[in-house]
Design a protein around this motif. Sequence first.
Motif, short mmCIF file in Angstrom:
data_model
loop_
_atom_site.label_atom_id
_atom_site.label_comp_id
_atom_site.label_asym_id
_atom_site.label_seq_id
_atom_site.Cartn_x
_atom_site.Cartn_y
_atom_site.Cartn_z
N LEU A 90 -12.47 -3.87 7.01
CA LEU A 90 -12.01 -3.77 8.34
C LEU A 90 -11.23 -4.16 8.89
N ASP A 91 -10.90 -5.52 8.33
CA ASP A 91 -9.60 -6.84 9.03
C ASP A 91 -8.23 -5.99 8.86
N TYR A 92 -8.91 -5.92 6.92
CA TYR A 92 -7.74 -5.19 6.33
C TYR A 92 -7.09 -4.25 6.90
N ALA A 93 -7.88 -3.63 6.92
CA ALA A 93 -7.67 -2.08 7.46
C ALA A 93 -6.50 -1.80 8.75
N GLY A 94 -7.01 -2.84 9.74
CA GLY A 94 -6.90 -2.75 11.05
C GLY A 94 -5.53 -3.51 11.03
N THR A 95 -4.46 -4.22 9.66
CA THR A 95 -3.62 -4.91 10.25
C THR A 95 -2.75 -3.71 10.04
N PHE A 96 -2.99 -2.42 9.28
CA PHE A 96 -1.62 -1.05 8.94
C PHE A 96 -1.49 -0.19 10.30
N LYS A 97 -0.10 -0.32 10.41
CA LYS A 97 -0.09 0.93 11.73
C LYS A 97 -0.76 2.13 12.05
N VAL A 108 0.36 -1.31 -0.19
CA VAL A 108 0.16 -0.25 0.11
C VAL A 108 0.74 1.48 0.21
N SER A 109 0.56 2.61 -0.78
CA SER A 109 1.66 3.17 -0.82
C SER A 109 0.67 4.21 -0.23
N PHE A 110 0.60 5.12 0.87
CA PHE A 110 -0.42 5.89 1.60
C PHE A 110 -0.28 7.22 1.03
N ARG A 111 -0.99 8.10 0.93
CA ARG A 111 -1.04 9.44 0.00
C ARG A 111 -1.08 10.19 1.64
#
Length: 290
Positions: A129-136, A14-17
């Motif tokens: 939401l489970d997937y998003a929660g794996t990112f610090k 994932v490339s966060f903005r």
Amino acid sequence: MKKRFSFFPGKMTVSFRKGPSGHLRQDPSEVAMELKRRPSPTFPAQSQEVVKANALAAIIQRGGDRTDKQEVMGEYVLQFGKYKGQTYRWLLENDIGYTIYLLNKVEQEESEGTFTPEGHSKESLLSFLDYAGTFKEIKDLQEYLKSRVPAEPVRSEGDNVVGFGVRAKDTWQKIWDTRADGYAAFILSARCVKNSKMYLLQQYLLKQQHTQKSQRPETPSPVADTLMMEEDEELEQEMLKLSPSKYAGPSDSVSSQAPVSSRTGSPRRSQMDYVLNPACVFVWPRSGLF
């Protein structure tokens, strides 16, 4: 024993903005805004089994790591909302704000006992939401937003704090009161994003400026004063032209020439006596001065 390394040329992360300060941007990207303006997709929601199978096929095709759960879930396709048909990874890269909204909404509904996890759309929501929660980064942002203390209510609009720049701790009223230093003029001339802190301060300064102009007393018209002064000067000049010798004989005064009143037996004063005698009331003669 040599350590074996796995090489996945098609591995994607994932490339966060992020903004200039390094924080995650919560506003939607231009691509996300364009999708929001379009009608919502109407194709039927797929089950999680089908979604997972399609994601694994995409990972194998591009040479990704099919053993990395986070990478595999990044290829899952959303089955709900305006972004239906986009991948989980795409949503994190294009609209973090919507992600935070979904996290908070589900938590609220679960605490109130109103959340119903039924249907493929809800399964897709919980899976995302489970997937998003794996990112610090997502966890840190959510905790930060929850920890923010709401600002205390202000007694008046001018008590609001600027909240940005070199005068972040000053109130709006202080910015207006010290406008001679040029900072208020700078804010008034700036191009602001609507509803931003600078925009709200700018609107306050504009209102103060309008109030000041409306309370300013009107100056009297100089034309009326000029005309009145000219009339007074003309009257004074005419009075200076009058002299007793013009209306009296060479040896007699005006009062000795006055005829006697038949009623009182006293000398009757002419109309001009009232003009020339300072003891009399000032009355213009009926036939004029000349």
